[in-house]
Scaffold this active site. Structure first.
Site, PDB file in Angstrom:
ATOM      1  N   ARG A 126      34.549  38.909  30.472  1.00  0.00           N
ATOM      2  CA  ARG A 126      35.923  38.319  30.040  1.00  0.00           C
ATOM      3  C   ARG A 126      36.089  38.938  28.817  1.00  0.00           C
ATOM      4  O   ARG A 126      34.442  37.830  27.816  1.00  0.00           O
ATOM      5  CB  ARG A 126      35.885  37.383  30.596  1.00  0.00           C
ATOM      6  CG  ARG A 126      34.682  35.842  31.036  1.00  0.00           C
ATOM      7  CD  ARG A 126      35.418  34.675  31.715  1.00  0.00           C
ATOM      8  NE  ARG A 126      35.989  35.420  32.582  1.00  0.00           N
ATOM      9  CZ  ARG A 126      36.289  34.422  33.923  1.00  0.00           C
ATOM     10  NH1 ARG A 126      36.526  33.038  33.583  1.00  0.00           N
ATOM     11  NH2 ARG A 126      36.579  34.796  34.947  1.00  0.00           N
ATOM     12  N   VAL A 148      46.094  40.605  41.228  1.00  0.00           N
ATOM     13  CA  VAL A 148      46.138  40.155  42.676  1.00  0.00           C
ATOM     14  C   VAL A 148      46.816  39.419  43.688  1.00  0.00           C
ATOM     15  O   VAL A 148      47.353  39.350  44.670  1.00  0.00           O
ATOM     16  CB  VAL A 148      43.986  39.061  42.829  1.00  0.00           C
ATOM     17  CG1 VAL A 148      44.128  39.173  44.577  1.00  0.00           C
ATOM     18  CG2 VAL A 148      43.239  40.194  42.281  1.00  0.00           C
ATOM     19  N   LYS A 190      26.425  38.483  34.188  1.00  0.00           N
ATOM     20  CA  LYS A 190      27.941  38.046  33.927  1.00  0.00           C
ATOM     21  C   LYS A 190      27.573  38.156  31.838  1.00  0.00           C
ATOM     22  O   LYS A 190      27.086  38.432  32.120  1.00  0.00           O
ATOM     23  CB  LYS A 190      28.327  36.422  34.109  1.00  0.00           C
ATOM     24  CG  LYS A 190      29.850  36.735  34.019  1.00  0.00           C
ATOM     25  CD  LYS A 190      30.602  37.373  35.392  1.00  0.00           C
ATOM     26  CE  LYS A 190      31.999  37.302  35.238  1.00  0.00           C
ATOM     27  NZ  LYS A 190      32.604  37.261  36.549  1.00  0.00           N
ATOM     28  N   LYS A 216      28.017  35.458  45.078  1.00  0.00           N
ATOM     29  CA  LYS A 216      28.955  36.754  45.825  1.00  0.00           C
ATOM     30  C   LYS A 216      28.111  37.729  46.705  1.00  0.00           C
ATOM     31  O   LYS A 216      29.139  38.320  47.333  1.00  0.00           O
ATOM     32  CB  LYS A 216      29.905  36.877  44.740  1.00  0.00           C
ATOM     33  CG  LYS A 216      31.549  37.775  45.680  1.00  0.00           C
ATOM     34  CD  LYS A 216      32.080  38.250  43.920  1.00  0.00           C
ATOM     35  CE  LYS A 216      33.309  36.516  43.671  1.00  0.00           C
ATOM     36  NZ  LYS A 216      34.107  37.293  42.394  1.00  0.00           N
ATOM     37  N   ASP A 252      53.748  30.677  39.076  1.00  0.00           N
ATOM     38  CA  ASP A 252      53.356  31.193  38.126  1.00  0.00           C
ATOM     39  C   ASP A 252      54.192  30.512  36.749  1.00  0.00           C
ATOM     40  O   ASP A 252      55.139  30.940  36.325  1.00  0.00           O
ATOM     41  CB  ASP A 252      53.853  32.607  38.226  1.00  0.00           C
ATOM     42  CG  ASP A 252      52.914  34.048  37.451  1.00  0.00           C
ATOM     43  OD1 ASP A 252      51.576  34.107  37.713  1.00  0.00           O
ATOM     44  OD2 ASP A 252      52.788  34.307  36.894  1.00  0.00           O
TER      45      ASP A 252
END
EC number: 1.4.1.20
Length: 370
Positions: A44, A184, A80, A68, A203
């Site tokens: 990210r 998503v 990550k 996960k 949103d």
């Protein structure tokens, strides 16, 4: 930034700081656990306020990726990466090529791809420097947009919740509160409308809400937009967080009127103890790192060679994993967070008897891309 100590990274195998003055790259790669295989985790790009904040984020996220990967039954460990910078103005092809060089230097101990603030096109640049990239566009040998599979996995999670609570996995006429209509969340909300469910949505982008409202005319379900604050208190069956993390906390739990929480957002619980708080209120919590594992399944599956049918089959199995965890939590009278963590730790311990960490000198049998 304060000095990094081994105490800070005591749960991790390796933390790598990446600095390239020529491109302005400042990044951190964290490898949490490679018992199952090489570390896998997205990268990210965010304008972190400090290096300390970036380090805290990457350590937390990489540990979550281990859990996960175990829950999704893929042959990867948790890792990550974070790039410190504003994705709206600091991105350049050269920056991502430099990042790719650092990934390459790990010689296969870490695979990465898109996450918040980055795109598949960014990693086309990184791919010029390293082959250890997943989630590429289809024209570069990838499986394409992973948000489709992630949303499919969330729908499987919602079906498992419905089956456990109400004895049916049919979602028709159930009421859902969807927080966030990103890549998503929008697909999840649309999927619920197709099923004939009633959906509250919120949103930050009014245009996205308007787009969903327009699409809703095609489907049997109904949609109603509410404010970001009101979404917590609507009368719904299931709260579906699909935006930022940390939104299940002492304040919001008191406002929830739902029977379950099941969504795509990462790290939904502000603290693990909030799983117990939800349990005390008889709110079923579907652990987020299982619910949103569809995207992980897709990108990890690329290394067998792209096959969408196989990806959907694997993602469909999240239903069974969640249902097993719900049953285990009920039987042991523990929270679903505790049941899921026990499930993961037991599987890790079994694999640790075979190998303790991944080395590229012993490549996994599935590696087909070099």
């Amino acid at each position: 930034m304060s000095t990094v100590t081994f105490d800070q990274i005591s749960e991790h195998e390796q933390v790598m700081f990446c600095n390239d003055p020529h491109t302005g790259l400042k990044a951190i790669i964290a490898i949490h656990n490679t018992t199952l295989g090489p570390a896998l985790g997205g990268c990210r790009m965010l304008p972190y306020k400090s290096e300390e904040e970036a380090l805290t984020d990457v350590l937390r996220l990489s540990k979550g990726m281990t859990y996960k990967c175990v829950a999704a039954d893929v042959d990867f460990g948790g890792g990550k990466a974070v790039i410190i910078g504003d994705p709206r103005k600091d991105k350049t092809p050269e920056l991502f090529r430099a990042f790719g060089q650092f990934v390459q230097s790990l010689n296969g101990r870490f695979y990465t791809g898109t996450d918040m603030g980055t795109t598949p096109e960014d990693f086309v640049q990184a791919y010029k420097e390293t082959s250890f990239i997943v989630g590429l566009p289809e024209e570069y040998g990838g499986n394409g947009d992973s948000s489709v599979t992630t949303a499919f996995g969330v729908m499987q999670g919602l079906r498992a919740v419905s089956q456990f609570l109400w004895g049916t996995d049919v979602l028709t006429e159930r009421v859902f509160a969807v927080q966030g209509l990103g890549k998503v969340g929008f697909k999840v909300a649309e999927g619920l409308l197709k099923e004939g469910a009633n959906v509250y949505v919120t949103d930050v982008d009014p245009e996205t809400i308007a787009k969903l409202e327009e699409k809703a005319y095609q489907y049997p379900g109904h949609v109603q937009a509410v404010t970001a604050d009101d979404i917590y208190g609507v009368g719904a069956d299931v709260f579906v967080p699909c935006a930022i993390g940390g939104i299940i906390n002492d304040e919001t739990i008191e406002r929830l009127k739902v029977k379950a929480v099941c969504g795509a957002a990462n790290n939904q619980l502000l603290e693990d103890r909030h799983g117990k708080v939800l349990q005390a209120k008889n709110i079923l919590y579907a652990p987020d790192y299982i619910v949103n594992a569809g995207g992980l399944i897709q990108v990890s599956d690329e290394l067998y060679g792209p096959n969408k049918a196989r990806v959907l089959k694997k993602t469909r199995a999240l239903y069974d994993t969640l249902f097993e965890i719900f049953q285990s939590a009920e039987k042991k009278a523990v929270s679903t967070v505790e049941a899921a963590n026990q499930f993961v730790e037991e599987r890790l311990q079994k694999r640790a008897r075979l190998n303790s960490f991944f080395s590229p000198d012993n490549p996994p049998k599935w590696r087909v891309r070099r």
